[in-house]
Scaffold this active site. Structure first.
Site, PDB file in Angstrom:
ATOM      1  N   CYS A   2       0.830  -1.187   0.000  1.00 58.23           N
ATOM      2  CA  CYS A   2       0.000   0.000   0.000  1.00 58.23           C
ATOM      3  C   CYS A   2       0.871   1.246   0.000  1.00 58.23           C
ATOM      4  O   CYS A   2       2.045   1.214   0.348  1.00 58.23           O
ATOM      5  CB  CYS A   2      -0.900   0.032   1.232  1.00 58.23           C
ATOM      6  SG  CYS A   2      -1.963  -1.405   1.429  1.00 58.23           S
ATOM      7  N   ARG A  27       3.692   0.105  -6.481  1.00 56.29           N
ATOM      8  CA  ARG A  27       3.536  -0.776  -5.330  1.00 56.29           C
ATOM      9  C   ARG A  27       2.293  -1.652  -5.454  1.00 56.29           C
ATOM     10  O   ARG A  27       2.150  -2.641  -4.723  1.00 56.29           O
ATOM     11  CB  ARG A  27       3.454   0.056  -4.044  1.00 56.29           C
ATOM     12  CG  ARG A  27       4.687   0.891  -3.784  1.00 56.29           C
ATOM     13  CD  ARG A  27       4.447   1.978  -2.759  1.00 56.29           C
ATOM     14  NE  ARG A  27       4.320   1.463  -1.414  1.00 56.29           N
ATOM     15  CZ  ARG A  27       5.321   1.366  -0.552  1.00 56.29           C
ATOM     16  NH1 ARG A  27       6.528   1.734  -0.904  1.00 56.29           N
ATOM     17  NH2 ARG A  27       5.130   0.908   0.657  1.00 56.29           N
ATOM     18  N   TRP A  74      -4.142  -2.268  -0.837  1.00 62.52           N
ATOM     19  CA  TRP A  74      -4.335  -3.684  -1.168  1.00 62.52           C
ATOM     20  C   TRP A  74      -5.236  -4.257  -0.079  1.00 62.52           C
ATOM     21  O   TRP A  74      -4.916  -4.185   1.107  1.00 62.52           O
ATOM     22  CB  TRP A  74      -3.009  -4.449  -1.165  1.00 62.52           C
ATOM     23  CG  TRP A  74      -2.307  -4.522  -2.481  1.00 62.52           C
ATOM     24  CD1 TRP A  74      -1.073  -4.037  -2.776  1.00 62.52           C
ATOM     25  CD2 TRP A  74      -2.778  -5.138  -3.679  1.00 62.52           C
ATOM     26  NE1 TRP A  74      -0.759  -4.299  -4.075  1.00 62.52           N
ATOM     27  CE2 TRP A  74      -1.778  -4.977  -4.664  1.00 62.52           C
ATOM     28  CE3 TRP A  74      -3.963  -5.805  -4.033  1.00 62.52           C
ATOM     29  CZ2 TRP A  74      -1.910  -5.456  -5.969  1.00 62.52           C
ATOM     30  CZ3 TRP A  74      -4.098  -6.273  -5.329  1.00 62.52           C
ATOM     31  CH2 TRP A  74      -3.081  -6.111  -6.278  1.00 62.52           C
ATOM     32  N   GLY A  99      -0.308  -2.563   6.340  1.00 58.94           N
ATOM     33  CA  GLY A  99       0.002  -3.674   7.230  1.00 58.94           C
ATOM     34  C   GLY A  99      -1.241  -4.360   7.755  1.00 58.94           C
ATOM     35  O   GLY A  99      -2.325  -4.265   7.178  1.00 58.94           O
ATOM     36  N   GLU A 479      18.869 -22.817   0.029  1.00 65.10           N
ATOM     37  CA  GLU A 479      18.749 -21.395  -0.282  1.00 65.10           C
ATOM     38  C   GLU A 479      19.779 -20.575   0.494  1.00 65.10           C
ATOM     39  O   GLU A 479      20.382 -19.638  -0.048  1.00 65.10           O
ATOM     40  CB  GLU A 479      17.330 -20.910   0.021  1.00 65.10           C
ATOM     41  CG  GLU A 479      17.121 -19.407   0.021  1.00 65.10           C
ATOM     42  CD  GLU A 479      17.376 -18.734  -1.322  1.00 65.10           C
ATOM     43  OE1 GLU A 479      17.365 -17.496  -1.365  1.00 65.10           O
ATOM     44  OE2 GLU A 479      17.592 -19.441  -2.339  1.00 65.10           O
ATOM     45  N   LYS A 483      22.659 -18.206  -1.185  1.00 65.20           N
ATOM     46  CA  LYS A 483      22.830 -16.786  -0.883  1.00 65.20           C
ATOM     47  C   LYS A 483      24.283 -16.479  -0.518  1.00 65.20           C
ATOM     48  O   LYS A 483      24.843 -15.479  -0.957  1.00 65.20           O
ATOM     49  CB  LYS A 483      21.916 -16.378   0.279  1.00 65.20           C
ATOM     50  CG  LYS A 483      20.479 -16.162  -0.099  1.00 65.20           C
ATOM     51  CD  LYS A 483      20.314 -14.899  -0.910  1.00 65.20           C
ATOM     52  CE  LYS A 483      19.020 -14.955  -1.720  1.00 65.20           C
ATOM     53  NZ  LYS A 483      19.070 -15.866  -2.866  1.00 65.20           N
ATOM     54  N   GLU A 486      26.403 -16.626  -3.653  1.00 69.14           N
ATOM     55  CA  GLU A 486      26.108 -15.570  -4.616  1.00 69.14           C
ATOM     56  C   GLU A 486      26.817 -14.262  -4.299  1.00 69.14           C
ATOM     57  O   GLU A 486      27.358 -13.614  -5.201  1.00 69.14           O
ATOM     58  CB  GLU A 486      24.595 -15.297  -4.651  1.00 69.14           C
ATOM     59  CG  GLU A 486      23.775 -16.307  -5.421  1.00 69.14           C
ATOM     60  CD  GLU A 486      22.306 -15.947  -5.423  1.00 69.14           C
ATOM     61  OE1 GLU A 486      21.705 -15.928  -6.507  1.00 69.14           O
ATOM     62  OE2 GLU A 486      21.747 -15.666  -4.337  1.00 69.14           O
TER      63      GLU A 486
END
Length: 607
Positions: A2, A27, A74, A99, A479, A483, A486
């Site tokens: 939002c 957004r 949203w 939120g 993952e 990370k 990377e």
């Protein structure tokens, strides 16, 4: 995400509010509205859909006033209608909110028992009524907001405008970002510096837990304990760039800290937290007519999909085949037209994933895609698109896109379970309630950054690292290793903890850090056994767990990062943050190019 804008100005603000909201359109939103004070009285204009609809309302029924607030929404609680659009108002104030107010139902029940009447289905109206009640009890606006903030639970950003107070805006931040803009006899408030760029390039950012009192000539900022604090005032690059780093060193750091907000809005796109049900307009697949799911993705998206496989199989009892996209179409897997092919990609342009999609399409399968770019090729060539709503992700190493992909997959798994009859309405509501608290817990984890930063001073000295996990923590381990590779260029591998003794244990010595991802769940005791095997060989353990897990570890660790005790379904979303921060701070200490690591591109458009 939002968008919020607030202005205490010296000229009519309604057109300025709309202009600022246009800068926040990236957004995403489903309704919009503004409120101003006209001769001390609150006046609002709201509209469902795009900002052009709000502009039409204002053209036919303009607003006067030199102070006001605006919002793009949203929907999280209640449908995306004009009635549920922000600002929400009582006779004493108007409020806009990003939120989730987790305890809105309890607040609403309390307020209704005190005689306050609600007009909407939203959680935001509970804030408006709560502050109003405090003012009815004799408190000033500042006192009423201070008292109300202590009663709110969740991750949120607020801006509040008060009747007969034409030189006062109050803002608060807990999880969702807010920036203050400084003008000449004017003050501004926005979700980020982009909204403020037409008015000022001088900004400060509220820290988590801060709240602020704005007048035309001042901004007084308080921390969560009510003490007056100062925050750095800086020049913003918002006028030059669509997105900027704000007060963060790198885009990756900014995007890590955006996760409470983007998780909130992604979940809210698929789930109605008021009814505790999936939104049929967002999840337009009937999973009862699907016998199998074939998922394909690359890199970080593949690990998100791997976690999704656990959810679909456990919640919906749906068989799932999952492949790295670069292998999928060459494997020549037998495919059924009763299956759904699901492709996960941040950019929506990943060449291997797109090739796999086209292969499935040639076999007559229905195609669905989880993407962050709705105009992408993968989105255009899919039958059903599930957007992740992460907003622009500039850092090459994916962070917020990953947790938003998880948010979508969890939502779809719940919808699949309901469609297939493997969970009932009560269980659906329980799982959705658990997902609704994810933004708050994500925000709590971000507060651990000083501890995580400290342990990275040790991690930066090594050449290799091992990540271990069981269940959904196994893809998280992979993952986490990705990370670290990377952005720090440290060699790392992620393994299922039970596979340790089948080879990787040969690597363990006093130079090998082992990052163990182990929430205290039904698999925890098994993982403890693996940690003991590591400890017996001199390995240096970094344990990521919760308070119960820390208490039952019974092994010496280099460091134990204690996360909040969270519901099982959101553990992957919450435990993703510390592994991202471990990689980030290690790379910062090593001096690598965090946002643009060597040899990597944000979108891999070649095979």
């Amino acid at each position: 995400m939002c968008g919020i804008i607030g202005i205490v100005g010296t000229r009519p603000v309604a057109p300025l509010l709309v202009d600022a909201l246009k800068r926040l359109e990236y957004r995403g939103y489903d309704s919009a509205g503004v409120a101003t004070l006209e001769e001390g009285a609150l006046a609002r204009r709201r509209a469902e859909g795009k900002l052009v609809n709000l502009e039409k309302r204002l053209a036919s029924d303009p607003l006067d006033g030199m102070i006001g607030i605006g919002h793009t929404r949203w929907a999280t609680h209640g449908a995306p209608t004009e009635r549920n659009a922000h600002p929400h108002a009582t006779e004493k104030l108007a409020v806009v909110h990003n939120g989730i107010i987790e305890n809105f139902a309890e607040l609403r029940a309390m307020l209704e028992s005190d005689g306050y009447h609600f007009q909407t289905e939203t959680d935001t109206e509970a804030v408006a009524q709560l502050v109003t009640r405090e003012m009815d009890n004799g408190k000033t606006p500042v006192e009423a907001v201070r008292e109300s903030l202590s009663q709110l639970k969740g991750a949120f950003a607020l801006a509040i405008l008060f009747t007969d107070e034409d030189d006062l805006l109050i803002a608060a931040r807990k999880g969702s970002p807010l920036a203050i803009g400084y003008g000449d006899g004017e003050m501004f408030l926005g979700s980020d510096a982009i909204a403020l760029a037409p008015f000022t390039d001088t900004v400060s950012y509220l820290d988590d837990g801060d709240w602020a009192v704005l007048t035309r000539n001042s901004a007084t900022i308080y921390d969560e304990n009510g003490a007056v604090v100062s925050r750095a005032i800086q020049k913003s690059a918002g006028t030059a760039f669509l997105v900027n780093k704000g007060n963060h060193r790198h885009f990756m750091e900014k995007e890590i800290h955006e996760q409470p907000e983007v998780i909130s809005h992604t979940l809210a796109h698929y789930l109605d937290f008021t009814s505790g049900k999936a939104r049929p307009e967002s999840v337009s697949v009937d999973f009862s007519k699907i016998d199998r799911l074939a998922i394909s993705a690359c890199g970080t998206a593949f690990y998100a999909a791997s976690i999704g496989k656990y959810w679909f199989e456990q919640i919906a009892r749906m068989p799932v085949d999952i492949d790295i996209a670069s292998e999928f179409r060459y494997r020549e897997m037998p495919l059924s037209k009763d299956s759904l092919a699901l492709f996960v990609s941040q950019s929506g342009e990943t060449a291997d994933t797109l090739a796999s999609l086209r292969y499935c399409k040639s076999q007559g399968l229905k195609i669905a895609a989880i993407v962050n770019v709705k105009e992408s090729t993968i989105a255009r060539e899919s039958d059903v698109v599930f957007p992740t709503l992460a907003g622009p992700e500039i850092g090459v190493a994916s962070t917020k896109a990953f947790t938003c992909q998880l948010s979508v997959l969890a939502s779809l798994a719940i919808k699949a379970g309901r469609d297939r009859g493997t969970i009932d309405e009560k269980e659906e509501q329980r799982l959705i309630r658990h997902l609704s608290v994810a933004p708050r817990f994500a925000n709590e984890v971000l507060r651990l950054s000083p501890q995580i930063e400290a342990v990275c001073r040790e991690l930066m000295l090594v050449k290799h690292a091992l990540y271990l996990g069981r269940g959904t923590s196994f893809p998280l381990a992979m993952e986490g290793a990705l990370k670290l590779k990377e952005i720090s260029y440290i060699h790392a591998e992620g393994y299922a903890a039970g596979e340790l003794k089948h080879g990787p244990i040969a690597l363990i010595d006093e130079t090998m850090p082992v990052i163990v991802i182990a929430p205290y769940d039904k698999l925890y005791e098994k993982t403890v056994s693996n940690m003991q095997e590591v400890a017996a060989r001199g390995g240096r353990i970094i344990l990521i767990t919760d308070a119960k897990g820390a208490a039952h570890a019974n092994v010496k660790t280099l460091d134990t990062i204690v996360l909040p005790d969270v519901p099982e379904i959101i553990a992957p979303l919450i435990y993703a943050l510390p592994i991202q921060m471990l990689a980030y701070y290690t790379a910062v200490f090593m001096g690598t190019d965090v946002d643009q690591p060597r040899n990597l591109a944000k979108s891999v458009t070649v095979e």
